[in-house]
Design an enzyme around this catalytic site. Structure first.
Site, PDB file in Angstrom:
ATOM      1  N   HIS A  99      -9.982  -5.689  -2.740  1.00 22.66           N
ATOM      2  CA  HIS A  99      -8.642  -5.867  -2.157  1.00 22.66           C
ATOM      3  C   HIS A  99      -8.734  -6.099  -0.664  1.00 22.66           C
ATOM      4  O   HIS A  99      -9.631  -5.583   0.001  1.00 22.66           O
ATOM      5  CB  HIS A  99      -7.737  -4.659  -2.462  1.00 22.66           C
ATOM      6  CG  HIS A  99      -8.324  -3.332  -2.112  1.00 22.66           C
ATOM      7  ND1 HIS A  99      -9.258  -2.697  -2.918  1.00 22.66           N
ATOM      8  CD2 HIS A  99      -8.146  -2.515  -1.043  1.00 22.66           C
ATOM      9  CE1 HIS A  99      -9.612  -1.546  -2.355  1.00 22.66           C
ATOM     10  NE2 HIS A  99      -8.947  -1.409  -1.207  1.00 22.66           N
ATOM     11  N   ASP A 111       0.863  -1.181   0.000  1.00 22.60           N
ATOM     12  CA  ASP A 111       0.000   0.000   0.000  1.00 22.60           C
ATOM     13  C   ASP A 111       0.898   1.230   0.000  1.00 22.60           C
ATOM     14  O   ASP A 111       1.849   1.320   0.789  1.00 22.60           O
ATOM     15  CB  ASP A 111      -0.920  -0.008   1.234  1.00 22.60           C
ATOM     16  CG  ASP A 111      -2.040   1.006   1.110  1.00 22.60           C
ATOM     17  OD1 ASP A 111      -1.751   2.208   0.903  1.00 22.60           O
ATOM     18  OD2 ASP A 111      -3.211   0.612   1.219  1.00 22.60           O
ATOM     19  N   ILE A 112       0.592   2.157  -0.861  1.00 17.62           N
ATOM     20  CA  ILE A 112       1.451   3.335  -1.027  1.00 17.62           C
ATOM     21  C   ILE A 112       1.279   4.343   0.130  1.00 17.62           C
ATOM     22  O   ILE A 112       2.122   5.225   0.322  1.00 17.62           O
ATOM     23  CB  ILE A 112       1.175   3.994  -2.411  1.00 17.62           C
ATOM     24  CG1 ILE A 112       2.380   4.751  -2.916  1.00 17.62           C
ATOM     25  CG2 ILE A 112      -0.067   4.841  -2.398  1.00 17.62           C
ATOM     26  CD1 ILE A 112       3.524   3.898  -3.352  1.00 17.62           C
ATOM     27  N   HIS A 133      -6.556  -5.635   2.802  1.00 13.29           N
ATOM     28  CA  HIS A 133      -5.401  -5.012   3.452  1.00 13.29           C
ATOM     29  C   HIS A 133      -4.801  -6.025   4.428  1.00 13.29           C
ATOM     30  O   HIS A 133      -5.533  -6.571   5.270  1.00 13.29           O
ATOM     31  CB  HIS A 133      -5.830  -3.794   4.281  1.00 13.29           C
ATOM     32  CG  HIS A 133      -6.356  -2.635   3.491  1.00 13.29           C
ATOM     33  ND1 HIS A 133      -5.596  -1.528   3.204  1.00 13.29           N
ATOM     34  CD2 HIS A 133      -7.574  -2.398   2.940  1.00 13.29           C
ATOM     35  CE1 HIS A 133      -6.326  -0.650   2.516  1.00 13.29           C
ATOM     36  NE2 HIS A 133      -7.528  -1.153   2.342  1.00 13.29           N
TER      37      HIS A 133
END
Ligand code: AMP
Length: 134
Positions: free
Chosen positions: A93, A29-30, A95
């Protein structure tokens, strides 16, 4: 129109990849909550995770389990927490977040900043553990 995650999977947008197989893809994750915060996505473009078939949802969880093991080896933690939100990017998605305490999972926390070099090193550490487990 392809989602940003489909473009990442296609290599059209850069990412810090940690794992992949023929159906799923995992990358950092950015805007990480903690070091090692990873996203697991299906190659199949589906917005809502619970619109996946039972079989695909189960397979995604098994893939996430293997990525979580690699994260835990790379970044020792109490547990790897799992969260699904999906309000920002319309491509399902999961996490995966290595946590020491409950508050590490709070999405309202300030996000960490890493240089590209730091992101690369984090992704590589997880990727090596992923490869070692295959
Ligand atoms: P949500 O859809 O609410 O689960 O949030 C989407 C997540 O995707 C956020 O944590 C973003 O930081 C992350 N994200 C968005 N764009 C990118 C990208 N290009 N590379 C990596 N992570 C991203």
């Amino acid at each position: 129109m392809a989602t940003i995650f489909s473009k990442i999977i296609a290599g059209e947008i850069p990412c810090f990849k940690v794992a992949e197989d023929d159906r799923f893809f995992a990358f950092l994750d950015i805007n990480p909550l903690v070091k090692g915060h990873t996203l697991v996505v299906p190659r199949q473009e589906v917005d809502y995770i619970f619109d996946l078939s039972d079989k695909d949802l189960a397979a995604m969880q098994v893939f996430a389990k293997m990525v979580a093991a690699a994260i835990k080896k790379a970044f020792p933690c109490k547990k790897v927490g799992e969260a699904v939100i999906g309000l920002e990017v319309p491509h399902a998605h999961i996490h995966l977040i290595p946590i020491q305490k409950e508050s590490d999972m709070l999405f309202s926390n300030p996000k960490l900043k890493f240089s590209d070099e730091e992101f690369r090193a984090i992704a590589e550490a997880i990727h090596q553990n992923w490869l070692n487990a295959l």
